[in-house]
Design a protein around this motif. Structure first.
Motif, short mmCIF file in Angstrom:
data_model
loop_
_atom_site.label_atom_id
_atom_site.label_comp_id
_atom_site.label_asym_id
_atom_site.label_seq_id
_atom_site.Cartn_x
_atom_site.Cartn_y
_atom_site.Cartn_z
N LYS A 121 -14.89 12.20 14.02
CA LYS A 121 -13.53 12.38 13.51
C LYS A 121 -13.05 11.07 12.87
O LYS A 121 -13.21 9.99 13.43
N VAL A 122 -12.43 11.24 11.70
CA VAL A 122 -11.93 10.07 10.96
C VAL A 122 -10.45 10.29 10.67
O VAL A 122 -10.07 11.34 10.14
N CYS A 123 -9.63 9.31 11.03
CA CYS A 123 -8.20 9.44 10.77
C CYS A 123 -7.85 8.76 9.44
O CYS A 123 -8.30 7.65 9.17
N LEU A 124 -7.06 9.44 8.61
CA LEU A 124 -6.61 8.86 7.34
C LEU A 124 -5.10 8.72 7.39
O LEU A 124 -4.39 9.71 7.62
N TYR A 125 -4.63 7.51 7.17
CA TYR A 125 -3.19 7.24 7.15
C TYR A 125 -2.94 6.48 5.85
O TYR A 125 -3.05 5.26 5.81
N MET A 126 -2.72 7.21 4.79
CA MET A 126 -2.75 6.59 3.47
C MET A 126 -1.64 7.06 2.55
O MET A 126 -1.13 8.16 2.69
N PRO A 127 -1.32 6.22 1.58
CA PRO A 127 -0.35 6.65 0.57
C PRO A 127 -0.96 7.67 -0.38
O PRO A 127 -2.17 7.93 -0.31
N MET A 128 -0.16 8.19 -1.29
CA MET A 128 -0.64 9.16 -2.27
C MET A 128 -1.33 8.43 -3.43
O MET A 128 -0.78 8.29 -4.52
N ILE A 171 -8.79 5.01 8.27
CA ILE A 171 -8.71 4.49 6.91
C ILE A 171 -7.23 4.40 6.54
O ILE A 171 -6.47 5.36 6.74
N THR A 172 -6.83 3.25 6.04
CA THR A 172 -5.42 3.08 5.69
C THR A 172 -5.31 2.19 4.45
O THR A 172 -6.32 1.83 3.84
N ALA A 173 -4.08 1.86 4.08
CA ALA A 173 -3.85 0.92 2.99
C ALA A 173 -2.97 -0.18 3.54
O ALA A 173 -2.28 0.01 4.54
N ASN A 174 -2.99 -1.34 2.88
CA ASN A 174 -2.14 -2.42 3.39
C ASN A 174 -0.66 -2.04 3.28
O ASN A 174 0.10 -2.16 4.21
N GLU A 175 -0.30 -1.52 2.08
CA GLU A 175 1.11 -1.20 1.88
C GLU A 175 1.24 0.07 1.05
O GLU A 175 0.28 0.53 0.44
N VAL A 176 2.43 0.60 1.04
CA VAL A 176 2.70 1.76 0.20
C VAL A 176 4.03 1.54 -0.52
O VAL A 176 4.95 0.94 0.03
N TYR A 177 4.08 1.99 -1.77
CA TYR A 177 5.34 1.95 -2.52
C TYR A 177 6.03 3.29 -2.35
O TYR A 177 5.40 4.34 -2.50
N ARG A 178 7.30 3.24 -2.04
CA ARG A 178 8.05 4.49 -1.94
C ARG A 178 9.41 4.25 -2.58
O ARG A 178 10.29 3.66 -1.96
N GLY A 179 9.55 4.66 -3.84
CA GLY A 179 10.77 4.35 -4.56
C GLY A 179 10.88 2.84 -4.69
O GLY A 179 9.91 2.16 -5.02
N SER A 180 12.07 2.32 -4.38
CA SER A 180 12.25 0.88 -4.52
C SER A 180 11.75 0.12 -3.30
O SER A 180 11.81 -1.10 -3.24
N LYS A 181 11.26 0.85 -2.31
CA LYS A 181 10.81 0.20 -1.07
C LYS A 181 9.31 -0.03 -1.04
O LYS A 181 8.55 0.66 -1.70
N ARG A 182 8.92 -1.00 -0.21
CA ARG A 182 7.50 -1.22 0.05
C ARG A 182 7.35 -1.18 1.55
O ARG A 182 8.07 -1.85 2.26
N ASN A 184 4.84 -1.58 4.91
CA ASN A 184 3.56 -2.12 5.36
C ASN A 184 2.88 -1.13 6.31
O ASN A 184 3.22 -1.03 7.49
N LEU A 185 1.94 -0.40 5.79
CA LEU A 185 1.25 0.62 6.60
C LEU A 185 0.33 -0.03 7.63
O LEU A 185 0.16 0.48 8.74
#
Ligand code: 6R9
Length: 635
Positions: A121-128, A171-182, A184-185
């Motif tokens: 099993k692999v967990c993905l926590y990632m932006p679009m 699997i994740t990303a360092n950060e995600v952009y969401r509108g004007s916000k960033r 830290n994932l």
């Protein structure tokens, strides 16, 4: 496959009839249009009493060969994914089927190189971002099971999901952009990782250039890992009934349910429904605005569209950034032909000035879709008139995480639409409307209201709840004998069209997100000043529903605004910001039945300001509490 697309209303009726008279033959023909390594021996084996459902047993395949390899010869250069970033000034990415094939194969080798094998099993926590699609398909390529957690969930929500299924890699990303916000994932993951002993490795995609904290020996960068492997990866041979993914959905107890989908049936169900409901033509551009963290993204951004060889858009951002015209700007820019979104987004956009729509050329649009919750009349007309300009059929698609694929929906341009109605069942779907005595209302020519069940299995039904088959049986197969119970109420008109009226259990849909009230109550109960609480939904203009929390404090505690914000923050931290209650009312007691059950029906009415008829309160242990709650209710 295209030759199985329904093209007229008469063909729809014929297909529907065949699917009920001989479901095996019906699905056999559809399944034969896919690439199998070995044909199945038995089309269907089922028993809803156990419950057990198996489709295409003995069949061997890999879903990525159907989503990627089989398209290479004829349309390798066709765009598979168009990625549109959060920031309109950043460049869009166009990924062809061939490029996607290479990227998926290569990343599949990264997974292998990190010890991941079939069944892990692999967990993905990632932006679009496209890497989310690549990672999920890479899992499928090697037979690893992906469990995607929506990147708006909190660290404890991630941890509980990882632990429930024993994921080995994250699997994740360092950060995600969401509108004007960033956001830290990685920090959120690090917090989760303190309590997830099964995770051995974390792979981090760098979405931004910001420094990222990495734990030696455990955390690795996506790009570094890619350098270590080559680009060829044979597709693992999977049994049709092998697990493809787990996706968690809220239930009416505190613990989310890990719905298990298997390979063959899910592929056949999502692709067939995608092709028929949306009726795509060769050069169309299809855009579903859902997040891949939800089932809609799994089935109708990735698996269905790619198996059908379509061009699918992935959008990183939100509808309101940089302004409320963003969706329409993207439709204009990418010449989107098929646009699929949720009523909550439609309502939010309908509240804005029409100039946000009028600034953009929407003439490429052919079909509009809606999913996730009932669409109200006003929103339906706004969508139809202002976005579709009256020329685009609106397909209101009813389905669930558990059903894997669309169940009740118009077939675009072919079967009639009707505002607020999901209309007719798709071929292969046998709905049953149940009355309050648990009897099926069989007369299709008289209007009726009841609860919605399904009488016969369809290929993409979830096979179990991960690690808890008993709960699967209790939740879905014990309300009615030998039927699947949806948890939804429904109305049916005299021509057999269904309108879904909403949940009849303790799940509230807020902005299209299913939230179990029990999970939120558990979070609030964690506050040291809280004795007990009850959370219910109430109607909200934009979100569809919002949450109302009734909270009992210890005697010596003053109800203050500070306490209110602490409780909201607690919910936000433990469940996620989407679960934050809009209203909190401190009460001295909760209406309870003699068996100690909170009577939520009454609390729901008070929260909705619908107190003229509270119904039968005679079974309450403490009826006097109702007046107090009503007097102090927050309006
Ligand atoms: C696909 C998805 C499932 C619940 C479902 C129902 C509601 C979904 C709907 C709809 C009315 C529609 N729902 N589509 N209600 N009309 N077209 O949303 O899955 O997140 O599991 O939610 O959503 O209540 O039972 P999921």
């Amino acid at each position: 496959m295209k030759n199985l697309q329904i093209k007229t209303f008469a063909e729809y009726k014929k297909a529907y009839q065949k699917s009920t008279e001989n479901p095996e033959a019906f699905w056999d023909e559809i399944a034969s249009t896919f690439t199998w390594k070995k044909k199945w021996d038995k089309t269907l084996e089922w028993d809803f009493r156990k419950p057990e459902v198996k489709w295409f047993q003995g069949g061997k395949l890999n879903i990525t060969e159907n989503c990627l390899d089989r398209h290479l010869e004829e349309q390798g250069n066709k765009t598979a994914i168009i990625w549109e970033p959060n920031d309109p000034d950043e460049e869009s990415r166009y990924i062809s089927y061939r490029q996607l094939f290479v990227k998926v194969s290569r990343f599949a080798n990264v997974l292998k190189n990190n010890g991941i094998k079939k069944g892990d099993k692999v967990c993905l926590y990632m932006p679009m971002i496209p890497e989310l699609a690549i990672a999920m398909l890479a899992c499928a390529r090697i037979g690893a099971v992906h469990s995607i957690v929506f990147a708006g969930f909190s660290s404890s929500a991630i941890a509980s999901r990882i632990n429930d299924s024993g994921c080995k890699l994250l699997i994740t990303a360092n950060e995600v952009y969401r509108g004007s916000k960033r956001v830290n994932l990685k920090d959120i993951c690090d917090e989760a990782l303190e309590n997830t002993p099964s995770i051995e490795t974390v792979i981090v995609y760098r979405r931004t250039v910001e420094p990222t904290s990495m734990k030696e020996g455990r955390d690795k960068f996506w790009f570094d890992e890619l350098q270590k492997v080559d680009k060829d990866c044979a597709a693992e041979e999977m049994d049709a009934e092998d697990m493809l993914f787990i996706l968690y959905t809220s239930g009416s107890t505190g613990k989310p349910k890990g719905m298990v989908h298997t390979t063959g049936g899910y592929m056949v169900g999502t692709t067939y429904t995608f092709e028929n409901v949306f009726q795509l033509e060769k050069n169309d551009v299809y855009w579903c605005t859902a997040d891949i963290g939800w089932i809609t993204g799994h089935s109708y951004i990735i698996y269905g569209p790619l198996a059908a060889g379509a061009t699918t858009v992935m959008f990183e951002g939100i509808p309101s950034y940089p302004d409320y015209g963003r969706f329409w700007e993207i439709c204009d820019k990418l010449n989107v032909t098929h646009f699929y979104t949720a009523p909550t987004a439609i309502r939010a956009l309908a509240k804005q000035s029409l100039k946000f729509v009028e600034q953009h050329d929407l003439s490429s649009l052919k079909v509009l879709g809606s999913v996730g919750e009932p669409i109200n009349e006003e929103a339906w007309h706004w969508y139809n008139d202002n976005i579709g300009k009256g020329n685009c059929p609106v397909v209101d698609t009813w389905w669930q995480t558990e059903t894997g694929a669309i169940m009740i929906s118009p077939v675009a341009g072919i079967t009639p639409t009707r505002p607020t109605f999901a209309t007719l069942p798709l071929p292969g779907v046998q709905p049953a409307l149940m009355d309050e005595n648990g009897k099926e209302i069989t007369n299709l020519h008289e209007k009726a209201e009841g609860r919605l069940a399904i009488k016969f299995p369809w290929p993409s039904i979830a096979r179990t709840i991960y690690g808890n088959h008993q709960r699967y049986k209790e939740v879905y197969f014990s309300a009615y004998e030998n039927m699947y119970f949806t948890g939804d109420g429904s109305y049916r008109d005299a021509t057999g069209n269904y309108r879904i009226t909403g949940r009849v259990d303790d799940v509230v849909i807020v902005s299209g997100h299913n939230l179990g009230t029990a999970t939120i109550e558990n979070a609030i109960d964690e506050h040291q000043n809280v004795v007990e609480c009850a959370v219910v939904g109430f109607p909200h203009d934009v979100k569809g529903n919002a949450l109302y929390a009734y909270v009992i404090l210890y005697d010596d505690v003053e109800p203050t605004e500070k306490l209110e914000s602490e409780i909201k923050k607690l919910v936000s931290d433990t469940v996620g910001p989407i679960a934050k209650p809009d209203k909190i009312q401190f009460v001295s007691g909760l209406p309870k039945t003699r068996s100690g059950k909170i009577m939520r029906r009454i609390l729901r009415k008070i929260a909705s300001n619908d107190t003229d008829n509270l119904g039968d309160t005679s079974t309450l242990l403490n009826p006097e509490i109702i007046d107090e709650i009503m007097q102090e209710a927050k309006r």
